[in-house]
Design an enzyme around this catalytic site. Structure first.
Site, short mmCIF file in Angstrom:
data_model
loop_
_atom_site.label_atom_id
_atom_site.label_comp_id
_atom_site.label_asym_id
_atom_site.label_seq_id
_atom_site.Cartn_x
_atom_site.Cartn_y
_atom_site.Cartn_z
N GLU A 1 35.95 44.30 39.05
CA GLU A 1 35.90 44.53 37.62
C GLU A 1 35.47 43.26 36.90
OE1 GLU A 1 38.79 46.39 34.10
OE2 GLU A 1 39.59 45.85 36.07
N ASP B 1 40.88 45.21 43.05
CA ASP B 1 41.53 45.11 41.75
C ASP B 1 42.39 43.85 41.75
OD1 ASP B 1 42.39 46.39 39.10
OD2 ASP B 1 44.32 46.14 40.11
N ASP C 1 47.62 49.94 40.78
CA ASP C 1 46.61 49.03 41.28
C ASP C 1 45.72 49.67 42.35
OD1 ASP C 1 47.65 47.08 39.60
OD2 ASP C 1 49.11 46.42 41.11
#
Length: 415
Positions: free
Chosen positions: A283, A191, A365
């Site tokens: 992502e 992340d 996170d």
């Protein structure tokens, strides 16, 4: 498969003069051709093909005010037309923005194909350029004497440094390289953020801290004070003077130090991740849309997320690792990684929250990184169906019908 080797070049004053003229001619050809394309499309409603631009270049060289185009090699000028045609094709296919005019104040480059350069025993000679161009080779594992590049690109940065990029066509490997890293047996989600550069779903010894965080280097913040001072010095110089040119080069060099430090960090981090992990889930961030936030645009632009993603993709493909890109709309931060409970809203300022369903307390996170592994189908959990995930180098995975989290509850949970 095409790979490239970029290294420093040190031209002589005579060679630099010829290359600078080549840059200027390529810039003139690009700008005049782009203006002609633009005018024809808006007047006649017709697009311009590459063959038409090539014929226009021949006519351009015959004009009395453009006879200097004949003093440099014609191949870089033709390559300029090819690059513009590719740019226009990408624009009409909605893959890129409309091409812009080139300026003399930015990075300058010229590309040579095999008909315009010669490579013998590691010595590079360019068309209509005197002597051989001195190049410092930086890859001891690659023999430059047997290198057979298809394209050579010479560039000059605003800080005055020269580079040569050799594009080489190689056979695409069916699997990982023979001398590549051994399987590590570890799968993580990554992340990306601003407070910490990256948060992993689990710690990796030697790369992250005990919580799985990779600290943000903040290269620009550490050098911003000196850069502002150089910019103030340049602003006080008279435009067009030699002192202003010297001050401008100092500003460009300060920017180059930041760029080099950032790129070095991104290369080392991406290499460490690919060599220590078997599979990585990230992502699909829309950086171009995120920088529209005026409060975060400056911090996001300094981080280098897009370049980091590109480095991860080609290094994972080269070393036979698996990189999964999760859809940007997947609610990784709002979903409980323990039970799958989905929150209705979660403000950006909330860094920790407690799941109202199972009572698990989450770091925002770390929880998002764990959910990326689940969403990518890399974890053996009830939600790991691999929906809305694009696997780099492989066909896209179709969305699954049962990718449905638990019920949604309103508001932010009590901390």
């Amino acid at each position: 498969m095409r790979t490239a080797y970029k290294c420093r070049a040190y031209p002589t004053p005579e060679q630099a003069s010829v290359l600078n003229r080549t840059f200027g001619c390529a810039r003139v050809v690009w700008n005049r051709t782009l203006a002609a394309r633009h005018a024809r499309y808006h007047v006649e409603g017709k697009s311009t093909s590459y063959a038409e631009t090539d014929r226009a270049l021949t006519e351009m060289k015959r004009l009395p005010e453009l006879t200097f185009l004949n003093e440099v090699s014609s191949v870089p000028l033709q390559q300029t037309l090819r690059h513009q045609h590719t740019a226009m094709t990408g624009f009409f296919a909605k893959r890129a923005r409309y091409p812009r005019y080139k300026s003399r104040h930015g990075r300058q480059c010229a590309s040579y194909t095999r008909s315009a350069f010669r490579m013998r025993d590691g010595q590079l000679s360019l068309g209509k350029t005197p002597g051989t161009l001195r190049v410092v080779w930086s890859w001891p594992d690659v023999d430059v004497t047997v290198l057979d590049p298809s394209t050579v690109t010479v560039s000059r940065d605003p800080d005055g440094r020269w580079y040569v990029t050799f594009a080489v066509d190689v056979d695409a490997p069916d699997g990982p390289e023979p001398d590549g890293p051994e399987p590590a047996g570890q799968v993580v989600g990554v992340d990306l953020g601003l407070t910490d550069f990256a948060v992993l779903s689990q710690p990796v010894p030697g790369l992250t801290d005990d919580e799985g965080r990779i600290a943000h280097p903040k290269h620009m913040e550490r050098r911003e004070r000196r850069l502002k001072r150089y910019q103030r010095m340049m602003a006080r110089k008279r435009k067009g003077s030699a002192n202003r040119a010297k001050a401008k080069q100092k500003v460009a060099r300060a920017h180059s130090r930041v760029r080099d430090a950032r790129r070095d960090f991104l290369h080392k981090t991406s290499t460490a991740l690919v060599r220590r992990l078997d599979a990585i889930a990230v992502e699909d961030l829309a950086v171009a849309n995120m920088v529209r936030n005026r409060s975060l645009a400056k911090a996001i632009s300094r981080t280098g997320w897009a370049e980091f993603r590109t480095l991860l993709a080609y290094k994972a493909h080269r070393d036979g690792r698996h990189l999964a890109v999760v859809d940007r709309w997947y609610p990784s931060s709002k979903t409980c990684s323990a039970c799958g409970h989905l929150l209705a809203t979660l403000s950006l300022g909330t860094r920790h929250w407690t799941c109202p369903s199972c009572g698990t307390r989450h770091d925002r996170d770390v929880n998002a990184a764990k959910n990326l592994v689940v969403a990518a189908g890399l974890a053996e959990t009830k939600n790991a169906c691999g929906a809305d995930v694009r696997h780099e180098g492989q066909p896209s995975v179709q969305s699954a019908m049962n990718q449905e989290p638990s019920r949604v509850t309103g508001g932010t949970p009590r901390l």
